[in-house]
Design an enzyme around this catalytic site. Structure first.
Site, PDB file in Angstrom:
ATOM      1  N   SER A 272       7.724   4.808  -4.239  1.00 31.13           N
ATOM      2  CA  SER A 272       6.876   3.544  -4.209  1.00 31.13           C
ATOM      3  C   SER A 272       7.177   3.406  -5.716  1.00 31.13           C
ATOM      4  O   SER A 272       6.975   4.118  -6.648  1.00 31.13           O
ATOM      5  CB  SER A 272       5.493   4.018  -4.050  1.00 31.13           C
ATOM      6  OG  SER A 272       4.734   2.887  -4.573  1.00 31.13           O
ATOM      7  N   SER A 273       6.934   1.914  -5.901  1.00 35.80           N
ATOM      8  CA  SER A 273       6.873   1.074  -7.394  1.00 35.80           C
ATOM      9  C   SER A 273       5.737   1.756  -8.223  1.00 35.80           C
ATOM     10  O   SER A 273       5.587   1.671  -9.574  1.00 35.80           O
ATOM     11  CB  SER A 273       7.297  -0.051  -7.292  1.00 35.80           C
ATOM     12  OG  SER A 273       6.387  -0.730  -6.531  1.00 35.80           O
ATOM     13  N   ASP A 274       4.841   2.192  -7.393  1.00 33.55           N
ATOM     14  CA  ASP A 274       3.473   2.496  -8.111  1.00 33.55           C
ATOM     15  C   ASP A 274       3.372   3.948  -8.498  1.00 33.55           C
ATOM     16  O   ASP A 274       2.412   4.429  -8.795  1.00 33.55           O
ATOM     17  CB  ASP A 274       2.296   2.041  -7.258  1.00 33.55           C
ATOM     18  CG  ASP A 274       2.354   0.571  -7.074  1.00 33.55           C
ATOM     19  OD1 ASP A 274       2.193   0.010  -8.128  1.00 33.55           O
ATOM     20  OD2 ASP A 274       2.364   0.208  -5.963  1.00 33.55           O
TER      21      ASP A 274
ATOM     22  N   GLY B 263       0.967  -1.049   0.064  1.00 35.75           N
ATOM     23  CA  GLY B 263       0.187   0.041   0.044  1.00 35.75           C
ATOM     24  C   GLY B 263       0.962   1.413  -0.139  1.00 35.75           C
ATOM     25  O   GLY B 263       2.049   1.128   0.537  1.00 35.75           O
ATOM     26  N   ASN B 264       0.254   2.319  -0.631  1.00 30.52           N
ATOM     27  CA  ASN B 264       0.955   3.667  -0.597  1.00 30.52           C
ATOM     28  C   ASN B 264      -0.076   4.766  -0.767  1.00 30.52           C
ATOM     29  O   ASN B 264      -1.108   4.489  -1.470  1.00 30.52           O
ATOM     30  CB  ASN B 264       2.139   3.528  -1.574  1.00 30.52           C
ATOM     31  CG  ASN B 264       1.536   2.907  -3.097  1.00 30.52           C
ATOM     32  OD1 ASN B 264       0.782   3.767  -3.822  1.00 30.52           O
ATOM     33  ND2 ASN B 264       2.091   1.882  -3.244  1.00 30.52           N
TER      34      ASN B 264
ATOM     35  N   HIS C 147      -3.338   3.534  -2.879  1.00 30.27           N
ATOM     36  CA  HIS C 147      -3.350   1.969  -3.600  1.00 30.27           C
ATOM     37  C   HIS C 147      -3.226   1.065  -2.215  1.00 30.27           C
ATOM     38  O   HIS C 147      -2.227   1.435  -1.676  1.00 30.27           O
ATOM     39  CB  HIS C 147      -2.028   1.855  -4.408  1.00 30.27           C
ATOM     40  CG  HIS C 147      -1.807   0.527  -5.093  1.00 30.27           C
ATOM     41  ND1 HIS C 147      -2.803  -0.183  -5.494  1.00 30.27           N
ATOM     42  CD2 HIS C 147      -0.812  -0.473  -4.965  1.00 30.27           C
ATOM     43  CE1 HIS C 147      -2.659  -1.312  -5.747  1.00 30.27           C
ATOM     44  NE2 HIS C 147      -1.266  -1.547  -5.666  1.00 30.27           N
TER      45      HIS C 147
ATOM     46  N   ASP D 109     -23.575   6.500  -0.526  1.00 33.57           N
ATOM     47  CA  ASP D 109     -23.194   7.488   0.316  1.00 33.57           C
ATOM     48  C   ASP D 109     -22.083   8.067  -0.296  1.00 33.57           C
ATOM     49  O   ASP D 109     -21.524   9.455   0.109  1.00 33.57           O
ATOM     50  CB  ASP D 109     -23.082   7.136   1.856  1.00 33.57           C
ATOM     51  CG  ASP D 109     -24.350   7.282   2.705  1.00 33.57           C
ATOM     52  OD1 ASP D 109     -25.449   7.849   2.145  1.00 33.57           O
ATOM     53  OD2 ASP D 109     -24.482   6.250   3.602  1.00 33.57           O
TER      54      ASP D 109
ATOM     55  N   HIS E  53      -3.816  -3.244  -1.327  1.00 32.86           N
ATOM     56  CA  HIS E  53      -4.556  -4.696  -1.685  1.00 32.86           C
ATOM     57  C   HIS E  53      -5.463  -5.059  -0.582  1.00 32.86           C
ATOM     58  O   HIS E  53      -5.445  -6.473  -0.144  1.00 32.86           O
ATOM     59  CB  HIS E  53      -3.095  -5.579  -1.540  1.00 32.86           C
ATOM     60  CG  HIS E  53      -2.267  -5.445  -2.977  1.00 32.86           C
ATOM     61  ND1 HIS E  53      -1.828  -6.395  -3.628  1.00 32.86           N
ATOM     62  CD2 HIS E  53      -1.825  -4.400  -3.452  1.00 32.86           C
ATOM     63  CE1 HIS E  53      -1.179  -6.030  -4.847  1.00 32.86           C
ATOM     64  NE2 HIS E  53      -1.131  -4.775  -4.694  1.00 32.86           N
TER      65      HIS E  53
ATOM     66  N   SER F 150       9.237   3.145  -1.454  1.00 33.29           N
ATOM     67  CA  SER F 150       9.121   1.620  -1.562  1.00 33.29           C
ATOM     68  C   SER F 150       9.495   0.705  -0.727  1.00 33.29           C
ATOM     69  O   SER F 150      10.753   0.963  -0.084  1.00 33.29           O
ATOM     70  CB  SER F 150       9.737   1.277  -3.162  1.00 33.29           C
ATOM     71  OG  SER F 150       9.340   0.027  -3.305  1.00 33.29           O
ATOM     72  N   GLY F 151       8.781  -0.132  -0.128  1.00 28.40           N
ATOM     73  CA  GLY F 151       9.291  -1.293   0.794  1.00 28.40           C
ATOM     74  C   GLY F 151       9.800  -0.650   2.173  1.00 28.40           C
ATOM     75  O   GLY F 151      10.543  -1.686   2.729  1.00 28.40           O
TER      76      GLY F 151
ATOM     77  N   TYR G 101     -26.309  16.179   4.963  1.00 28.07           N
ATOM     78  CA  TYR G 101     -25.513  15.418   5.987  1.00 28.07           C
ATOM     79  C   TYR G 101     -24.152  16.179   6.633  1.00 28.07           C
ATOM     80  O   TYR G 101     -23.673  17.128   6.007  1.00 28.07           O
ATOM     81  CB  TYR G 101     -24.984  14.292   5.216  1.00 28.07           C
ATOM     82  CG  TYR G 101     -24.561  13.095   6.096  1.00 28.07           C
ATOM     83  CD1 TYR G 101     -25.057  12.165   6.742  1.00 28.07           C
ATOM     84  CD2 TYR G 101     -23.098  13.350   6.464  1.00 28.07           C
ATOM     85  CE1 TYR G 101     -24.676  11.051   7.514  1.00 28.07           C
ATOM     86  CE2 TYR G 101     -22.375  12.360   7.332  1.00 28.07           C
ATOM     87  CZ  TYR G 101     -23.151  11.270   7.710  1.00 28.07           C
ATOM     88  OH  TYR G 101     -22.805  10.553   8.818  1.00 28.07           O
TER      89      TYR G 101
ATOM     90  N   HIS H 190      -5.470  -7.262 -10.306  1.00 30.75           N
ATOM     91  CA  HIS H 190      -4.454  -6.541  -9.380  1.00 30.75           C
ATOM     92  C   HIS H 190      -5.066  -6.235  -8.124  1.00 30.75           C
ATOM     93  O   HIS H 190      -5.274  -6.956  -7.220  1.00 30.75           O
ATOM     94  CB  HIS H 190      -3.701  -5.451 -10.260  1.00 30.75           C
ATOM     95  CG  HIS H 190      -2.848  -4.690  -9.556  1.00 30.75           C
ATOM     96  ND1 HIS H 190      -2.027  -3.782  -9.905  1.00 30.75           N
ATOM     97  CD2 HIS H 190      -2.178  -4.855  -8.368  1.00 30.75           C
ATOM     98  CE1 HIS H 190      -1.143  -3.138  -9.251  1.00 30.75           C
ATOM     99  NE2 HIS H 190      -1.348  -3.824  -8.057  1.00 30.75           N
TER     100      HIS H 190
END
Lengths: 230, 230, 230, 230
Positions: free
Chosen positions: D73-75, D27-28, D94, D119, D96, D44-45, D227, D170
């Site tokens: 991040s690699s993304d 995640g990032n 991002h 909502d 998973h 990254s990592g 709301y 993915h």
């Protein structure tokens, strides 16, 4: 008096919320003192985080109050029938733990599908028959115990080899050599019940191999056990 | 003696309850010292919250006790076969983590269905064949290791590219370059096993694209990896 | 002024995250003071961990602000219709708890499948009809309350015997004799909703026996109840 | 320099493990400063419990490093394409997360089934097409962003009305007006993804009423929202 037994039963009851087996006051654990013929059991409807050893109730095998100022669990009569029929049982626990209860509601045995099950339960965990209408309206809790005992007798199951049952439409009972052991088995029951639901959704006809069930049960139990430090 | 290795193996074992992979004393982790040919492994049936580095047991690749006062895990012989057949493996872990065990009980490979899987496992995670009756009754734990090794050989799978297996009717084993890496892979295995159950319930025929599997595995592993800080 | 009622309603609202029934600010609890005809309710869109008793809003049964500096929950008009139609109700709670919401989204009653359900709910938990387009575009929250009331009237259900409803395509409402009791019922609703999903996946046609439902409901509720310490 | 933005992005990244959306370093989260055309993103990592604001990496919209001593991040290239195509987006995340990833693996849109979804998301949450082989082998992360943008263009979806997507095979990406808002949407995405799996298992053809989706989305968003405390 009975203070050691009360402490043990309190401790075993407090393990139920710790292991995520109960919501609110649901669930109850007892332990029997075979020598004096009395059992200690959780009071009815008392919150776990307020319970003390003094709240634990002592009754005899006729369900008569021996010591304590609260009502015993409404399921006391079921515990008593289990103690009367299964002489090796030292502790009994009743919960509505989610996954075991799902099998009870479905009215189905929990099938033996893997070694996690076989390490503790030698074969399927039986689901009782439904109680007849008159068994429900009169002496319901006692009859719940009797239908459990009947199921083990009819199927020739040794209750120490399959230390749990699920009652059709209701929920599980587990037992063991003492209250702590009974709760231990209730935790395992909940885990194998969860695994069995999803296993059957992936592969509806699967069963464990009989020889694998034999191996795992016997490497932990019986004369030639070699698991653990014994 | 062996105190550094024992500490590492203790720490890796303690990660199992932290990651929710074990109930009670289930599960065990080992690490091998390839130079001296000995491995350190969890003792059998000891509670995680009472375990110390001194409880960790040292055995050689024949399973002979080298150091320690407790019995090694009953699964030691399985770990040994994995170390003997897979020379790059430095650590091995066995659990009954819920979702991986569900696939083992179902007797099915865990299919590669997405990049979460592909980041760690290059292709399906194999389920072994069932052991034959005589493989269960005699040298069961050793034969469990042999059937794992056989499965990777038959399918031409590199064990470092698919660092987990599920044993039919039983549960998973994972490995890695050391004990900590093996536990890391066991955590990922449990996550991809959970995702795969529900994915198949939504779309029973789905598979990952081969080129997507290639891409994700290779961006984290191998000579041209560019994930992380290496 | 109203400080005791605000404290009770704050406390009941804070139980929602503790029981895992809400994400972010979702969910709201109210309690009515029948004598003065006012109700205290959670403010709209305020974080639980920053909420104080002073943030709780007091409105009357016409929805008019009586006390408070924040907007009341956008679902206030639904709570009001429940209080107006069901005179024994003292507290109301609305959540989007996962499993009860799943049944609402599916547009199906939560069937009575076991004693966990029967201990609190006498029969199926109804799912309302869908609101008509004009009921959604105008006075939506009030109409949500009216459709709940309509469902109980059409089916001749006593709202104190089935203290929850699920609104089709939306989510559950629960109630009780006060705000705390309403939250208690919302927790049970979520548990029985979860159990019912998996029970039906194992055995699609199963129902609880009527006499078992009678027994469990009546041993906890009504004149001859014998559960707990009363 | 960039210290305020780095702090915001650190805080948003740390919310991922708190909300149970990530395992290990998966995640990032990033946030863009539109005025200066740079974005801050997770390295990254790196482990979440060891990450500091100084570890956050600053890059420009060409992906060139502006500030920071670690690899981004690699993304990152996926985040950049989202920022370039969707000018109102201020933060991207991002993960998973389990249930959203299950829908991605299944290659299916997450259908709008109830008001919890409505909502936050106005209509189904789209699943992209699969990437072509050459889109995977070359500039994979950039092409992942382009296929997301393509999906919203083809379906004429306003990315601010449906602030999440799932990438086939993915996992999900979410966004919002800033990094914190993006994470908020990622939490909601995971919850509606979980609800949708079980809803469809109970009632395979169900959909939300269009007018109910309109009502819930518009009472929280747009000019006439009522709301919350605005």
């Amino acid at each position: 008096m009975y203070s050691e037994l009360k402490e043990k039963v309190l401790e075993a009851n407090l393990k139920l919320p710790r292991h995520g087996l109960v919501t609110f006051t649901w669930g109850n654990v007892s332990e029997i003192d075979r020598a004096s013929g009395i059992l200690a059991i959780k009071p009815s409807g008392v919150e776990y985080d307020q319970m003390t050893a003094n709240d634990i109730v002592i009754v005899d095998l006729d369900g008569e109050l021996v010591d304590g100022r609260l009502n015993p669990s409404s399921d006391t009569a079921t515990h008593i029938e289990i103690y009367k029929a299964f002489p090796e049982v030292g502790g009994v626990v009743h919960t509505h733990s989610r996954n075991a209860t799902i099998w009870a509601q479905a009215g189905l045995d929990i099938p033996a599908l893997g070694t996690t099950h076989a390490d503790y339960f030698y074969g399927d965990i039986p689901c009782t028959r439904r109680l007849a209408k008159n068994e429900i309206t009169q002496d319901y809790e006692k009859n719940t115990g009797l239908v459990i005992v009947e199921e083990f007798a009819l199927r020739h199951i040794n209750p120490m080899s399959v230390p749990s049952v699920i009652v059709a439409g209701h929920a599980p009972f587990s037992w063991g050599k003492d209250a702590g052991d009974a709760v231990h088995n209730a935790v395992v029951l909940e885990e194998v019940a969860a695994m069995a639901i999803a296993t059957r959704s992936l592969n509806s006809g699967i069963k464990i191999q009989q020889e694998l069930s034999d191996k795992h049960y016997l490497r932990k139990h019986g004369a030639n056990a070699y698991y653990g430090q014994h």
